[in-house]
Design a protein around this motif. Sequence first.
Motif, PDB file in Angstrom:
ATOM      1  N   ASN A 135      13.037 -27.678   9.349  1.00 19.32           N
ATOM      2  CA  ASN A 135      13.255 -26.913  11.106  1.00 19.32           C
ATOM      3  C   ASN A 135      12.417 -25.281  11.078  1.00 19.32           C
ATOM      4  O   ASN A 135      12.645 -24.790  10.093  1.00 19.32           O
ATOM      5  CB  ASN A 135      14.904 -26.556  10.951  1.00 19.32           C
ATOM      6  CG  ASN A 135      15.377 -28.004  11.066  1.00 19.32           C
ATOM      7  OD1 ASN A 135      15.132 -29.030  11.098  1.00 19.32           O
ATOM      8  ND2 ASN A 135      16.907 -27.019  11.229  1.00 19.32           N
ATOM      9  N   GLY A 136      12.104 -25.702  12.336  1.00 21.87           N
ATOM     10  CA  GLY A 136      10.728 -24.214  12.582  1.00 21.87           C
ATOM     11  C   GLY A 136       9.459 -24.173  11.537  1.00 21.87           C
ATOM     12  O   GLY A 136       9.464 -23.578  12.072  1.00 21.87           O
ATOM     13  N   GLY A 137       9.390 -25.204  10.978  1.00 19.04           N
ATOM     14  CA  GLY A 137       8.279 -25.391   9.793  1.00 19.04           C
ATOM     15  C   GLY A 137       6.748 -25.604  11.102  1.00 19.04           C
ATOM     16  O   GLY A 137       5.835 -25.117  10.121  1.00 19.04           O
ATOM     17  N   GLY A 138       7.214 -26.344  11.966  1.00 18.56           N
ATOM     18  CA  GLY A 138       5.536 -25.938  12.607  1.00 18.56           C
ATOM     19  C   GLY A 138       5.422 -27.425  13.026  1.00 18.56           C
ATOM     20  O   GLY A 138       4.564 -27.881  13.595  1.00 18.56           O
ATOM     21  N   LYS A 139       6.411 -29.065  13.018  1.00 20.36           N
ATOM     22  CA  LYS A 139       6.188 -29.982  13.233  1.00 20.36           C
ATOM     23  C   LYS A 139       5.718 -30.246  14.436  1.00 20.36           C
ATOM     24  O   LYS A 139       4.624 -30.314  15.165  1.00 20.36           O
ATOM     25  CB  LYS A 139       7.159 -31.276  12.716  1.00 20.36           C
ATOM     26  CG  LYS A 139       7.636 -30.435  11.919  1.00 20.36           C
ATOM     27  CD  LYS A 139       8.641 -31.871  11.117  1.00 20.36           C
ATOM     28  CE  LYS A 139       9.544 -31.550  12.276  1.00 20.36           C
ATOM     29  NZ  LYS A 139      10.395 -30.274  11.537  1.00 20.36           N
ATOM     30  N   SER A 140       6.106 -29.833  15.834  1.00 21.52           N
ATOM     31  CA  SER A 140       5.840 -30.393  17.050  1.00 21.52           C
ATOM     32  C   SER A 140       5.349 -29.298  17.611  1.00 21.52           C
ATOM     33  O   SER A 140       3.865 -30.029  18.180  1.00 21.52           O
ATOM     34  CB  SER A 140       7.388 -29.325  18.176  1.00 21.52           C
ATOM     35  OG  SER A 140       8.346 -30.252  17.984  1.00 21.52           O
ATOM     36  N   THR A 141       4.241 -28.170  16.846  1.00 23.82           N
ATOM     37  CA  THR A 141       3.385 -26.957  16.780  1.00 23.82           C
ATOM     38  C   THR A 141       2.142 -28.630  16.813  1.00 23.82           C
ATOM     39  O   THR A 141       0.983 -28.258  17.492  1.00 23.82           O
ATOM     40  CB  THR A 141       3.730 -25.995  16.090  1.00 23.82           C
ATOM     41  OG1 THR A 141       4.275 -25.195  16.461  1.00 23.82           O
ATOM     42  CG2 THR A 141       1.846 -24.649  16.751  1.00 23.82           C
TER      43      THR A 141
ATOM     44  N   GLU B 186       8.932 -33.275  23.192  1.00 29.27           N
ATOM     45  CA  GLU B 186      10.424 -33.134  22.669  1.00 29.27           C
ATOM     46  C   GLU B 186      11.412 -33.251  23.543  1.00 29.27           C
ATOM     47  O   GLU B 186      12.738 -33.480  23.790  1.00 29.27           O
ATOM     48  CB  GLU B 186      10.727 -31.786  21.496  1.00 29.27           C
ATOM     49  CG  GLU B 186      12.160 -31.777  20.757  1.00 29.27           C
ATOM     50  CD  GLU B 186      11.708 -30.727  19.851  1.00 29.27           C
ATOM     51  OE1 GLU B 186      11.026 -29.830  19.693  1.00 29.27           O
ATOM     52  OE2 GLU B 186      12.802 -31.173  18.854  1.00 29.27           O
TER      53      GLU B 186
ATOM     54  N   VAL C  36       2.346 -19.524  12.595  1.00 33.17           N
ATOM     55  CA  VAL C  36       3.021 -20.943  12.732  1.00 33.17           C
ATOM     56  C   VAL C  36       2.433 -21.852  11.615  1.00 33.17           C
ATOM     57  O   VAL C  36       2.741 -22.401  10.881  1.00 33.17           O
ATOM     58  CB  VAL C  36       3.337 -22.189  14.534  1.00 33.17           C
ATOM     59  CG1 VAL C  36       4.090 -23.471  13.457  1.00 33.17           C
ATOM     60  CG2 VAL C  36       3.923 -20.987  15.045  1.00 33.17           C
TER      61      VAL C  36
ATOM     62  N   TYR D 283       2.145 -17.987  18.862  1.00 28.65           N
ATOM     63  CA  TYR D 283       2.778 -18.033  19.981  1.00 28.65           C
ATOM     64  C   TYR D 283       2.350 -17.101  20.688  1.00 28.65           C
ATOM     65  O   TYR D 283       2.244 -16.576  21.670  1.00 28.65           O
ATOM     66  CB  TYR D 283       4.291 -18.632  19.994  1.00 28.65           C
ATOM     67  CG  TYR D 283       4.346 -20.612  20.072  1.00 28.65           C
ATOM     68  CD1 TYR D 283       3.541 -21.112  21.119  1.00 28.65           C
ATOM     69  CD2 TYR D 283       4.415 -20.607  18.594  1.00 28.65           C
ATOM     70  CE1 TYR D 283       3.711 -22.342  20.871  1.00 28.65           C
ATOM     71  CE2 TYR D 283       4.324 -21.558  18.643  1.00 28.65           C
ATOM     72  CZ  TYR D 283       4.365 -22.987  19.519  1.00 28.65           C
ATOM     73  OH  TYR D 283       4.550 -24.159  19.626  1.00 28.65           O
TER      74      TYR D 283
END
Length: 249
Positions: free
Chosen positions: A37-43, A71, A17, A10
Amino acid sequence: MRLDGIALRYGLRDPWVLYGVDLDVPTGQLIRAQGGNGGGKSTLLRLVAGVRTPTRGSVRDQPARRAYVPERFPAALPFTAHDYLCHLGRIHGLRGAEPARRADALLDRFGAAAFARTPLAELSKGTCQKVAVAQALLGEPELLVLDEAWTGLDQASRAELDAAVDERLAQGGTVLFVDHDPGRLADRPTLRWQVGDGSVTATDAPSKSAASTTATTTTVRITLTADAALLSELRNDPRVRIEQTEALT
Ligand SMILES: Nc1ncnc2c1ncn2[C@@H]1O[C@H](COP(=O)(O)OP(=O)(O)OP(=O)(O)O)[C@@H](O)[C@H]1O
């Protein structure tokens, strides 16, 4: 559709990420992205949906009709629910009475018809989520990307969204989703993408239990003498977490 040599961070000083991701997005499949969590799924979902461009690499052969439920839906837009959907319908190429017809049908389908003339900013969280889902279904997308889209929906609307996913798949479309509930759409044949540590691994088998997939962390204490290039390489490697650099700065 294919992701080629994708890397994404980012900001210039942020960790990667995603790093070195090569991935086919097979047409007509239901795909679940999963991982910690925070692993990059949404990214990853943003990349596939085309709302974010990679820092490196390319996304090729995206279908023309793509839709995305983020999200967090930006509810503070200056439209009523109906006008917002009509506006998007026209952007999707719908003409004449068709945008309004589809907007009304979708609001009705998700039990939000009573709020058609309500400004988005005044909607409850749940109704706003229904509008977020409706906007994604308006254009009958070939690729539908759902980031926790069931969250905040009532039971009837969750069932409608399940049905809408089935309809997209029946039309030969692709549906990529993330959801915190492991039971979500669990009875459908599903390709799984395990996302974490910068990489994405495709598997069509259900994931093993969390206990058996826990990554191994090895702590190594090393001393580098004035090797700025190596330090920079380590900083850019998503597998490496640098805890102390006081001797290196
Ligand atoms: N817009 C952003 N700006 C800066 N950093 C971001 C942004 N979005 C995500 N990140 C960071 O990128 C990393 C991956 O986040 P992402 O939301 O993709 O993971 P996730 O697997 O979806 O997480 P979760 O399961 O908690 O939703 C996290 O460290 C997060 O803080």
